[in-house]
Scaffold this active site. Sequence first.
Site, PDB file in Angstrom:
ATOM      1  N   CYS A 154       0.832  -1.194   0.000  1.00  0.00           N
ATOM      2  CA  CYS A 154       0.000   0.000   0.000  1.00  0.00           C
ATOM      3  C   CYS A 154       0.875   1.256   0.000  1.00  0.00           C
ATOM      4  CB  CYS A 154      -0.904  -0.012   1.232  1.00  0.00           C
ATOM      5  SG  CYS A 154      -1.902   1.482   1.432  1.00  0.00           S
ATOM      6  N   CYS A 164       0.202   3.156   3.745  1.00  0.00           N
ATOM      7  CA  CYS A 164       0.625   2.646   5.059  1.00  0.00           C
ATOM      8  C   CYS A 164       1.691   1.564   4.977  1.00  0.00           C
ATOM      9  CB  CYS A 164      -0.584   2.118   5.835  1.00  0.00           C
ATOM     10  SG  CYS A 164      -1.263   0.587   5.166  1.00  0.00           S
ATOM     11  N   CYS A 212      -6.099  -2.871   0.821  1.00  0.00           N
ATOM     12  CA  CYS A 212      -5.135  -2.856   1.917  1.00  0.00           C
ATOM     13  C   CYS A 212      -5.852  -3.281   3.195  1.00  0.00           C
ATOM     14  CB  CYS A 212      -4.534  -1.460   2.094  1.00  0.00           C
ATOM     15  SG  CYS A 212      -3.466  -1.328   3.551  1.00  0.00           S
ATOM     16  N   CYS A 270      -5.241  -0.061   6.158  1.00  0.00           N
ATOM     17  CA  CYS A 270      -5.841   1.285   6.103  1.00  0.00           C
ATOM     18  C   CYS A 270      -7.099   1.344   5.238  1.00  0.00           C
ATOM     19  CB  CYS A 270      -4.817   2.304   5.606  1.00  0.00           C
ATOM     20  SG  CYS A 270      -4.410   2.174   3.846  1.00  0.00           S
ATOM     21  N   ASP A 314      20.197  -0.767 -20.482  1.00  0.00           N
ATOM     22  CA  ASP A 314      20.132  -1.949 -19.622  1.00  0.00           C
ATOM     23  C   ASP A 314      19.040  -2.884 -20.144  1.00  0.00           C
ATOM     24  OD1 ASP A 314      19.940  -3.838 -17.644  1.00  0.00           O
ATOM     25  OD2 ASP A 314      19.516  -2.426 -16.027  1.00  0.00           O
TER      26      ASP A 314
END
EC number: 6.3.5.13
Length: 469
Positions: free
Chosen positions: A214, A217, A236, A239, A367
């Site tokens: 999340c 949180c 989540c 929260c 890359d």
Amino acid sequence: MNLRLILAVLAAKTAMFLSRFFGRGRGSSLPGMLALRIYPGILKHYRHQARRGVIMVTGTNGKTTTSNMLSGILVRAGYTVVTNREGANLLTGVTTAFIRAGSVTARVRSDYAVLEVDEAAFPVVTRWIKPNLVVITNFFRDQLDRYGELDTTIGKVLEAIQKLPSSTRLILNADDPLVVRFAGETGYPSRFYGVRPVPELAGDAAYSREAKFCPHCGAEFMYSIYLYSQLGDYKCPRCGFARPRPDIEASFVQVGLNGITARVDDDEGDWKIELPVQGMYNLYNALAAFTASLVLGVDPEAALAGLKMYSPAIGRMELFAYGDKKVTLTLVKNPTGFNQALAGLIAGKSRQDVMIAINDNDADGRDISWLWDVDFEILAQRPDKFNFFICTGKRAEEMALRLKYAGVPVSALHIERDYQRAIDGVLNGRGAAAGLLATYTALWPVEKILAQRAERVVYNDSNRVSPVS
């Protein structure tokens, strides 16, 4: 009269003409680069010239398709549009789009500007052009050597949006938690689009899932369904941050060989959407464009008609015909996009031959370790679908090595550094279909050669949007 402005525009327009006359590119970035060298502040002369407003589309995947779909809808609805259709989405490409559409005195007569903007360039472009509406498609890892970590990219886009006027409206992908966070963290008026998360659409590959925690949180997300990558139904547990109810949601999705159909609905209506392109990601692109068009006041039926007539931009699952053989050309630039392209190949009914062109120029990203995050293993699991793979481009050997480690038989792998011989090889293979996948700087030369050998399938010429239509 600003003589530097006139000189910058003349130099840019001359570069456009010469690029096309000599076949040295499409003149989508160099003219803007020249103009900015001569007059760095040139964009301030264009910032208020779109009479009805500026729409910017940003995010990792789907920017070109979404902006072109929206441009096509607006043109069909009777508006004039400035757009960078060909995907030149840096400051130079945006500058070119306005110069191409305007006069030598930097005057543009258009209703809207629909601008695809690279997520790393978004903070720079928005210093000069303030969008009224911002569409955010998704966020995935992409070219770590240029963008840095994903959190860094998201943070820069978020900071740039927070500097825009509070009246700025957002169109957000409800199924991507990395996008949804923009609503709460900006407080700007937001509308959400998404796909109803049902088991029959669930993806089972665990590759490239970015949003595990999340953003508010730090607790680990709980997902009931993954659609692809981190897109899905999330919540989540700490929260309560969760997938919002979309304002526009697709359901009853049918993905076929000739395109996608679905039902889309909001609180006021229910419609059928038909797309002449494949891939779940293209459904998301269409939902983003459809939602934006409704916010702009376009009639829903007119918007859906525009989507039905959409013609893909170069390399966006673009379709060609080589005799009786169906040929697709697809841009690949990060793990999630590559996985979706592979899923599209596997979805085809015909046994096919595949060419993969990998470069590591600046525009591609130096890359190429991201290739190891792509789920090439699914190719080895479906030997019934493929005859052989031709690897080309500057990093052809590394691509072949990755396929070998994925379990593709060495006897099915071929390395051909010359584009023309590689393309001829895949076109003349014994498969009933051919798939060509290319990174950004390989895409243009591959497309040019392919267009000389095969016939491009155009769904509707009238929907190929010119810079001002």
